[in-house]
Design a protein around this motif. Structure first.
Motif, PDB file in Angstrom:
ATOM      1  N   GLY A  55       0.791  -1.222   0.000  1.00 26.22           N
ATOM      2  CA  GLY A  55       0.000   0.000   0.000  1.00 26.22           C
ATOM      3  C   GLY A  55       0.821   1.268   0.000  1.00 26.22           C
ATOM      4  N   GLY A  56       2.153   1.136   0.026  1.00 28.27           N
ATOM      5  CA  GLY A  56       3.018   2.307  -0.041  1.00 28.27           C
ATOM      6  C   GLY A  56       3.225   3.027   1.278  1.00 28.27           C
ATOM      7  N   LYS A  57       2.812   2.411   2.396  1.00 31.19           N
ATOM      8  CA  LYS A  57       3.008   3.039   3.699  1.00 31.19           C
ATOM      9  C   LYS A  57       4.472   3.046   4.110  1.00 31.19           C
ATOM     10  N   VAL A  58       5.200   2.006   3.685  1.00 35.85           N
ATOM     11  CA  VAL A  58       6.570   1.841   4.125  1.00 35.85           C
ATOM     12  C   VAL A  58       7.326   1.038   3.071  1.00 35.85           C
ATOM     13  N   GLN A  59       8.628   1.250   2.997  1.00 35.37           N
ATOM     14  CA  GLN A  59       9.472   0.474   2.098  1.00 35.37           C
ATOM     15  C   GLN A  59       9.895  -0.826   2.781  1.00 35.37           C
ATOM     16  N   GLU A  60       9.987  -1.888   2.005  1.00 35.18           N
ATOM     17  CA  GLU A  60      10.368  -3.182   2.590  1.00 35.18           C
ATOM     18  C   GLU A  60      11.717  -3.096   3.297  1.00 35.18           C
ATOM     19  N   SER A  61      12.620  -2.298   2.788  1.00 35.06           N
ATOM     20  CA  SER A  61      13.951  -2.153   3.384  1.00 35.06           C
ATOM     21  C   SER A  61      13.912  -1.495   4.768  1.00 35.06           C
ATOM     22  N   GLU A  62      12.815  -0.812   5.074  1.00 34.41           N
ATOM     23  CA  GLU A  62      12.685  -0.138   6.367  1.00 34.41           C
ATOM     24  C   GLU A  62      12.143  -1.050   7.464  1.00 34.41           C
ATOM     25  N   LEU A  63      11.606  -2.194   7.083  1.00 36.51           N
ATOM     26  CA  LEU A  63      10.913  -3.048   8.033  1.00 36.51           C
ATOM     27  C   LEU A  63      11.871  -3.836   8.917  1.00 36.51           C
ATOM     28  N   LEU A  64      11.486  -3.974  10.175  1.00 36.18           N
ATOM     29  CA  LEU A  64      12.229  -4.779  11.130  1.00 36.18           C
ATOM     30  C   LEU A  64      11.587  -6.150  11.247  1.00 36.18           C
ATOM     31  N   ASP A  65      12.346  -7.110  11.735  1.00 37.98           N
ATOM     32  CA  ASP A  65      11.760  -8.396  12.100  1.00 37.98           C
ATOM     33  C   ASP A  65      10.844  -8.174  13.297  1.00 37.98           C
ATOM     34  N   PRO A  66       9.668  -8.815  13.337  1.00 38.51           N
ATOM     35  CA  PRO A  66       8.762  -8.617  14.477  1.00 38.51           C
ATOM     36  C   PRO A  66       9.419  -8.814  15.835  1.00 38.51           C
ATOM     37  N   ALA A  67      10.392  -9.712  15.923  1.00 42.93           N
ATOM     38  CA  ALA A  67      11.075  -9.953  17.201  1.00 42.93           C
ATOM     39  C   ALA A  67      11.866  -8.737  17.661  1.00 42.93           C
ATOM     40  N   ASP A  68      12.140  -7.811  16.734  1.00 46.62           N
ATOM     41  CA  ASP A  68      12.900  -6.616  17.093  1.00 46.62           C
ATOM     42  C   ASP A  68      12.030  -5.497  17.660  1.00 46.62           C
ATOM     43  N   TYR A  69      10.719  -5.604  17.499  1.00 42.31           N
ATOM     44  CA  TYR A  69       9.871  -4.541  18.045  1.00 42.31           C
ATOM     45  C   TYR A  69       8.732  -5.052  18.934  1.00 42.31           C
ATOM     46  N   PHE A  70       8.396  -6.319  18.863  1.00 45.35           N
ATOM     47  CA  PHE A  70       7.426  -6.888  19.802  1.00 45.35           C
ATOM     48  C   PHE A  70       8.203  -7.405  21.006  1.00 45.35           C
ATOM     49  N   LYS A  71       8.026  -6.757  22.168  1.00 41.78           N
ATOM     50  CA  LYS A  71       8.854  -7.031  23.333  1.00 41.78           C
ATOM     51  C   LYS A  71       8.324  -8.226  24.129  1.00 41.78           C
ATOM     52  N   ALA A  72       8.421  -9.408  23.499  1.00 42.08           N
ATOM     53  CA  ALA A  72       7.902 -10.624  24.120  1.00 42.08           C
ATOM     54  C   ALA A  72       8.633 -10.956  25.427  1.00 42.08           C
ATOM     55  N   ASP A  73       9.944 -10.767  25.464  1.00 41.09           N
ATOM     56  CA  ASP A  73      10.703 -11.098  26.674  1.00 41.09           C
ATOM     57  C   ASP A  73      10.263 -10.240  27.864  1.00 41.09           C
ATOM     58  N   LEU A  74       9.961  -8.970  27.590  1.00 39.69           N
ATOM     59  CA  LEU A  74       9.490  -8.080  28.645  1.00 39.69           C
ATOM     60  C   LEU A  74       8.143  -8.541  29.169  1.00 39.69           C
TER      61      LEU A  74
END
Length: 341
Positions: free
Chosen positions: A316-335
């Motif tokens: 949809g053009g919201k973000v470039q694929e190169s800008e995306l992080l792996d979900p594990a890098d932003y979903f703070k499951a350990d916390l």
């Protein structure tokens, strides 16, 4: 994101329960035995939210159940009309935490915030149209109101895509959720990407409106979760604050799952809404306890949800694929795992 009730959003009210301090730093306002006999330094947390059921639930529970005090926290709560505005406020350190719907998930996915936890999945979103419009293809060239970066934006985009169309085929009119209600009711727009309970409010004026699309139309490939987000890097910058807040969130998540009726009462009291109105919203929500979402994280379900949403945002053009992080890098499951122990 996510949603807001017209009466509250229009005022953009700010509820300051504590004096504002900078950037999630601890504030020594008093000492108390929050979880032990030793004095605990009380820390201020600046929390943004949207005054609807999902956006308010955990905060209302924390207040009613004394979870803030129990964990040595003093909340400063601020209302917003959508999720992207909250993440913008995090960027300037005006708030530490906030609430977003799935339409704003591309922001944490691209490194603008971290996810403290999910809240629920929703079946509340609708693409609605004026009487006489019977298909999505009928929207070609029509005025369609949509709140930017919200789940209403998502349902509109998905529905158009499924029918071989894009936003270029319609007259897309960005507007606040509160503005959609009178605009649709007055016939100023032909359709809208919006959600319950605002759809119910619109139906009072346009009872024969048409629902062209809903979340369940896409559930085979897409989930529609909402989340509590935190300022990017806060867990490293102020680990103690993040630990305490996560404990509040985990306890409130489990309380909500176990006590749905009490939760509605607490939200009604905090937001001055009618319980009957909240019930109309609750029927479209599947609550995720802390324990349940941790299982869904461990078995890969949540990661799949987030990855599929990321593909949608790239397309949809919201973000470039190169800008995306792996979900594990932003979903703070350990916390969340540590807090849920």
């Amino acid at each position: 994101m996510r949603r807001t009730l017209a009466a509250l959003a229009a005022g953009a009210l700010t509820l300051s329960l504590a004096a504002c301090s900078g950037g999630g730093d601890s504030t020594t306002t008093e000492t108390q035995g929050a979880s032990s006999d030793a004095p605990v330094e009380v820390m201020e947390v600046k929390f943004g939210y949207i005054p609807d059921l999902n956006g308010t639930a955990l905060l209302a529970i924390a207040d009613a159940e004394g979870l803030w005090e129990k964990n040595g926290l003093k909340p400063n709560l601020q209302t917003f009309t959508n999720g992207p505005l909250q993440i913008q406020a995090m960027g300037s350190k005006d708030i530490d935490y906030g609430y977003i719907g799935n339409g704003a998930f591309w922001l944490p996915a691209s490194g603008k915030a971290d996810m403290a936890c999910l809240l629920a999945t929703s079946q509340a979103d609708r693409l609605i149209a004026q009487p006489g419009i019977t298909s999505i293809k009928d929207l070609k060239g029509k005025k369609v109101g949509v709140p930017e970066g919200t789940s209403g934006d998502t349902i509109l985009t998905l529905a158009l895509e499924k029918n071989g169309m894009t936003v270029d085929d319609i007259d897309r009119v960005p507007m606040d959720p509160a503005t959609v209600v009178p605009a649709f009711s007055a016939g100023q727009i032909d359709a809208a990407g919006i959600w319950y309970p605002l759809v119910d409010t619109i139906k009072e004026q346009v009872p024969d409106l048409v629902e062209l699309a809903q979340d369940s139309d896409f559930e085979d490939t897409m989930a529609f979760p909402s989340a509590i987000v935190m300022r990017k890097g806060l867990a490293d910058e102020n680990a103690e604050l993040a630990k305490r807040v996560e404990k509040v969130l985990a306890e409130a998540l489990n309380f909500r799952a176990e006590n749905p009726d009490k939760t509605l009462e607490m939200v009604a009291k905090m937001s001055e809404q009618k319980i009957e109105d909240l019930k109309g919203e609750a029927v479209h929500i599947k609550v995720l306890s802390a324990d349940e979402q941790l299982k869904l994280w461990d078995d890969g379900t949540i990661k799949t949800w987030l990855e599929n949403m990321n593909k949608f945002f790239v397309k949809g053009g919201k973000v470039q694929e190169s800008e995306l992080l792996d979900p594990a890098d932003y979903f703070k499951a350990d916390l969340l795992k540590e807090a849920a122990k």
